[in-house]
Design a protein around this motif. Structure first.
Motif, PDB file in Angstrom:
ATOM      1  N   PHE A 245       0.857  -1.187   0.000  1.00  0.00           N
ATOM      2  CA  PHE A 245       0.000   0.000   0.000  1.00  0.00           C
ATOM      3  C   PHE A 245       0.899   1.245   0.000  1.00  0.00           C
ATOM      4  CE2 PHE A 245      -1.937  -3.500   2.426  1.00  0.00           C
ATOM      5  CZ  PHE A 245      -3.026  -3.773   1.623  1.00  0.00           C
ATOM      6  N   TYR A 246       1.657   1.385  -1.061  1.00  0.00           N
ATOM      7  CA  TYR A 246       2.713   2.396  -1.144  1.00  0.00           C
ATOM      8  C   TYR A 246       2.191   3.820  -1.006  1.00  0.00           C
ATOM      9  CZ  TYR A 246       1.064   2.752  -5.962  1.00  0.00           C
ATOM     10  OH  TYR A 246       0.280   2.926  -7.072  1.00  0.00           O
ATOM     11  N   ASP A 247       0.895   4.045  -1.328  1.00  0.00           N
ATOM     12  CA  ASP A 247       0.356   5.399  -1.248  1.00  0.00           C
ATOM     13  C   ASP A 247      -0.464   5.629   0.011  1.00  0.00           C
ATOM     14  OD1 ASP A 247      -1.654   3.673  -1.948  1.00  0.00           O
ATOM     15  OD2 ASP A 247      -2.538   4.982  -3.474  1.00  0.00           O
ATOM     16  N   SER A 248      -0.385   4.706   0.972  1.00  0.00           N
ATOM     17  CA  SER A 248      -1.142   4.844   2.223  1.00  0.00           C
ATOM     18  C   SER A 248      -0.364   5.706   3.208  1.00  0.00           C
ATOM     19  CB  SER A 248      -1.407   3.467   2.845  1.00  0.00           C
ATOM     20  OG  SER A 248      -1.871   3.601   4.176  1.00  0.00           O
ATOM     21  N   ILE A 249      -0.942   6.824   3.603  1.00  0.00           N
ATOM     22  CA  ILE A 249      -0.281   7.704   4.562  1.00  0.00           C
ATOM     23  C   ILE A 249      -0.139   7.018   5.913  1.00  0.00           C
ATOM     24  CG2 ILE A 249      -2.443   8.801   5.281  1.00  0.00           C
ATOM     25  CD1 ILE A 249       1.047  10.457   4.997  1.00  0.00           C
ATOM     26  N   PHE A 250      -1.048   6.091   6.232  1.00  0.00           N
ATOM     27  CA  PHE A 250      -0.971   5.402   7.523  1.00  0.00           C
ATOM     28  C   PHE A 250       0.358   4.672   7.661  1.00  0.00           C
ATOM     29  CE2 PHE A 250      -1.265   1.568  10.063  1.00  0.00           C
ATOM     30  CZ  PHE A 250      -1.790   2.040  11.247  1.00  0.00           C
ATOM     31  N   PHE A 251       0.715   3.848   6.668  1.00  0.00           N
ATOM     32  CA  PHE A 251       1.938   3.057   6.773  1.00  0.00           C
ATOM     33  C   PHE A 251       3.184   3.922   6.645  1.00  0.00           C
ATOM     34  CE2 PHE A 251      -1.210  -0.132   5.356  1.00  0.00           C
ATOM     35  CZ  PHE A 251      -1.139  -0.965   6.461  1.00  0.00           C
ATOM     36  N   LEU A 252       3.123   4.969   5.840  1.00  0.00           N
ATOM     37  CA  LEU A 252       4.263   5.885   5.750  1.00  0.00           C
ATOM     38  C   LEU A 252       4.466   6.617   7.070  1.00  0.00           C
ATOM     39  CD1 LEU A 252       3.699   7.352   2.166  1.00  0.00           C
ATOM     40  CD2 LEU A 252       5.553   5.837   2.889  1.00  0.00           C
ATOM     41  N   ARG A 253       3.371   7.023   7.694  1.00  0.00           N
ATOM     42  CA  ARG A 253       3.446   7.702   8.991  1.00  0.00           C
ATOM     43  C   ARG A 253       4.061   6.788  10.044  1.00  0.00           C
ATOM     44  NH1 ARG A 253      -1.942   8.458   9.986  1.00  0.00           N
ATOM     45  NH2 ARG A 253      -1.963  10.361   8.742  1.00  0.00           N
ATOM     46  N   GLU A 254       3.568   5.545  10.082  1.00  0.00           N
ATOM     47  CA  GLU A 254       4.102   4.576  11.048  1.00  0.00           C
ATOM     48  C   GLU A 254       5.583   4.311  10.796  1.00  0.00           C
ATOM     49  OE1 GLU A 254       2.625   2.649  13.662  1.00  0.00           O
ATOM     50  OE2 GLU A 254       1.114   4.229  13.548  1.00  0.00           O
ATOM     51  N   LEU A 255       5.972   4.215   9.530  1.00  0.00           N
ATOM     52  CA  LEU A 255       7.370   3.953   9.194  1.00  0.00           C
ATOM     53  C   LEU A 255       8.253   5.128   9.584  1.00  0.00           C
ATOM     54  CD1 LEU A 255       9.426   2.048   7.891  1.00  0.00           C
ATOM     55  CD2 LEU A 255       8.893   3.105   5.680  1.00  0.00           C
ATOM     56  N   TYR A 256       7.749   6.339   9.380  1.00  0.00           N
ATOM     57  CA  TYR A 256       8.518   7.543   9.746  1.00  0.00           C
ATOM     58  C   TYR A 256       8.854   7.520  11.241  1.00  0.00           C
ATOM     59  CZ  TYR A 256       9.348  12.471  10.899  1.00  0.00           C
ATOM     60  OH  TYR A 256       9.863  13.646  11.383  1.00  0.00           O
ATOM     61  N   TYR A 257       7.835   7.300  12.083  1.00  0.00           N
ATOM     62  CA  TYR A 257       8.086   7.311  13.525  1.00  0.00           C
ATOM     63  C   TYR A 257       8.913   6.108  13.964  1.00  0.00           C
ATOM     64  CZ  TYR A 257       5.604  11.528  14.587  1.00  0.00           C
ATOM     65  OH  TYR A 257       5.265  12.863  14.675  1.00  0.00           O
ATOM     66  N   PHE A 258       8.787   5.005  13.285  1.00  0.00           N
ATOM     67  CA  PHE A 258       9.622   3.842  13.568  1.00  0.00           C
ATOM     68  C   PHE A 258      11.089   4.159  13.276  1.00  0.00           C
ATOM     69  CE2 PHE A 258      11.514  -0.271  12.176  1.00  0.00           C
ATOM     70  CZ  PHE A 258      11.430  -0.933  13.400  1.00  0.00           C
ATOM     71  N   ARG A 259      11.344   4.825  12.144  1.00  0.00           N
ATOM     72  CA  ARG A 259      12.719   5.210  11.807  1.00  0.00           C
ATOM     73  C   ARG A 259      13.291   6.176  12.859  1.00  0.00           C
ATOM     74  NH1 ARG A 259      13.568   1.111   8.784  1.00  0.00           N
ATOM     75  NH2 ARG A 259      12.936   1.215   6.599  1.00  0.00           N
ATOM     76  N   LEU A 260      12.453   7.100  13.320  1.00  0.00           N
ATOM     77  CA  LEU A 260      12.926   8.025  14.354  1.00  0.00           C
ATOM     78  C   LEU A 260      13.282   7.276  15.632  1.00  0.00           C
ATOM     79  CD1 LEU A 260      10.619  11.187  14.165  1.00  0.00           C
ATOM     80  CD2 LEU A 260      12.901  10.867  13.209  1.00  0.00           C
ATOM     81  N   GLU A 261      12.442   6.337  16.049  1.00  0.00           N
ATOM     82  CA  GLU A 261      12.715   5.562  17.255  1.00  0.00           C
ATOM     83  C   GLU A 261      14.014   4.782  17.129  1.00  0.00           C
ATOM     84  OE1 GLU A 261       9.402   3.060  18.262  1.00  0.00           O
ATOM     85  OE2 GLU A 261       7.980   4.708  18.001  1.00  0.00           O
ATOM     86  N   GLN A 262      14.308   4.328  15.905  1.00  0.00           N
ATOM     87  CA  GLN A 262      15.537   3.572  15.669  1.00  0.00           C
ATOM     88  C   GLN A 262      16.736   4.486  15.425  1.00  0.00           C
ATOM     89  OE1 GLN A 262      15.502   0.067  15.893  1.00  0.00           O
ATOM     90  NE2 GLN A 262      13.495   0.648  16.695  1.00  0.00           N
ATOM     91  N   ARG A 263      16.536   5.801  15.571  1.00  0.00           N
ATOM     92  CA  ARG A 263      17.591   6.801  15.353  1.00  0.00           C
ATOM     93  C   ARG A 263      18.168   6.718  13.936  1.00  0.00           C
ATOM     94  NH1 ARG A 263      18.928   9.005  20.263  1.00  0.00           N
ATOM     95  NH2 ARG A 263      18.259   7.826  22.109  1.00  0.00           N
ATOM     96  N   ASP A 264      17.297   6.411  13.009  1.00  0.00           N
ATOM     97  CA  ASP A 264      17.692   6.298  11.603  1.00  0.00           C
ATOM     98  C   ASP A 264      17.231   7.548  10.870  1.00  0.00           C
ATOM     99  OD1 ASP A 264      18.238   5.625   9.007  1.00  0.00           O
ATOM    100  OD2 ASP A 264      16.913   3.874   8.926  1.00  0.00           O
ATOM    101  N   ALA A 265      18.030   8.622  10.978  1.00  0.00           N
ATOM    102  CA  ALA A 265      17.643   9.902  10.386  1.00  0.00           C
ATOM    103  C   ALA A 265      17.567   9.798   8.862  1.00  0.00           C
ATOM    104  CB  ALA A 265      18.629  10.985  10.793  1.00  0.00           C
TER     105      ALA A 265
END
Length: 396
Positions: A245-265
């Protein structure tokens, strides 16, 4: 013991202490409990009524359900129909609500599931499937496991969907249709819940194959993985979600915050870039995420690039001013930040309650104790993030 009127927090703490006392007794004297169920449940009832001033019905009955699961779990007769019937009768008498049999039935079903008696667990769980996603998934898991355990082979040698597999599919499809949440109301009080987690993740995984166009299983799995702190499952589900679901803002949003938690700028920046490509021009959400990432990396050029876009697309002035203040603080420009804060107080007096908090946190940025500085930065960025997201109507 005299009855007390307690706050909710103290009430739950005292209930937990009492529950642990009963659990310890059940573990050590299971045979004695089995032989004297009416007496045992009488003691439980008396302890509740004598220790607390009128706890609400749900709290009262949930306590009885927890005790019931422990009795069944520890008993050598926990899987026997006659003993189960006796436990149901005595537990039912102890409960307050005349229709309060659901919790007992669910505890029986979960106990049988833990014992891998899928055939007898399924009927208990199935009738309450829509009350909680964990219960519905456990019911589907029973049907699915019966398929895997089946040794029946078609006479013509061709594999066909087993009736129980169809049953499991229908159960999972119905849960997705109803969007049943994980309510956590009916959950056994036990340290080891690996058997429930196994059921959950097995059915989520097979449902991703059965229903590849359905997002709900991924979303439910992410909710549980986040609650459990299961990084591996979150990464796996996000990878599938963003791909399917490449155009789903839900999964992109979740991935963004996941990357932040992993300190992956770098990874978070990549998600922002993807959002900018997928979302309509002028959508403030990806612009805000770019600003937030710039706060954490303190890259001036990147911050002002996103800031120009924020102004161009009419991001509220208060949000931009708060982010400017935080950026200055995170960049070590304390004096400029405090001047900025004064301007915010003057221009937006309606949020003085919030700017006062920011001012107190800002003073901690110059503290010699680096642990205190780190806590202040985390509290400040979290507080401003939540406030700005609420203003921009970005889900929190």
């Amino acid at each position: 013991m005299r009855k007390e009127l307690l706050s909710d927090a103290i009430l739950y703490e005292k209930l937990d202490l009492m529950k642990n006392d009963f659990f310890g007794y059940i573990e050590q004297h299971s045979a004695k409990v089995d032989e004297n169920l009416p007496v045992f449940y009488g003691h439980v009832l008396a302890a509740l009524e004598n220790s607390f001033l009128n706890p609400d019905d749900l709290t009262f009955d949930t306590f009885i359900d927890s005790i019931t699961f422990k009795v069944l779990d520890c008993s050598v007769h926990g899987g026997e129909a006659e003993f189960i019937a006796r436990v149901q009768t005595n537990a039912g008498r102890a409960k307050r609500k005349s229709r309060g049999t659901a919790g007992i039935d669910i505890m029986v079903g979960l106990n049988l599931l833990k014992k891998e008696d899928y055939l007898h667990a399924a009927p208990y769980l199935r009738r309450y499937a829509s009350m909680d996603a964990m219960i519905g998934i456990a019911a589907a898991y029973c049907s699915y496991m019966l398929v895997l355990q089946s040794t029946d082979q078609p006479a013509d040698g061709r594999l066909r969907p087993d009736v129980r597999e169809l049953e499991a599919r229908e159960q999972m499809a119905e849960l997705a249709r109803l969007k049943v949440p994980i309510r956590g109301i009916y959950h056994p009080d036990t340290v080891d819940t690996t058997w429930m987690d196994r059921a959950f993740w097995t059915m989520v995984q097979v449902s991703l194959d059965w229903f590849p166009e359905e997002q709900w299983f991924l979303k439910l799995g992410l909710i549980k993985a986040r609650a459990d702190g299961n990084t591996e499952k979150r990464a796996m589900l996000l990878s599938i979600g963003v791909e399917r679901f490449y155009d789903s803002i839900f999964f992109l949003r979740e991935l963004y915050y996941f990357r932040l938690e992993q300190r992956d700028a770098g990874g978070a920046a990549g998600v922002v870039k993807q959002m900018m490509q997928q979302r309509p021009p002028g959508d403030l959400e990806p612009i805000y995420y770019g600003l937030k990432l710039s706060l954490l990396t303190t890259r001036k050029m990147t911050y002002y690039s996103f800031r120009r876009q924020a102004i161009m697309h009419a991001m509220p002035d208060l949000v931009i001013s708060l982010l400017d203040c935080v950026f200055e603080l995170m960049s070590g420009k304390d004096h400029e930040a405090l001047l900025n804060l004064k301007e915010i107080k003057k221009s937006f007096p309606e949020v003085q309650y919030f700017t006062t908090t920011i001012e107190y946190l800002a003073h901690d940025f110059t503290d010699p104790d680096q642990a205190r500085v780190k806590r202040a930065k985390r509290a400040l960025t979290d507080a401003v993030d939540q406030y700005c997201r609420s203003v921009l109507k970005i889900p929190i």
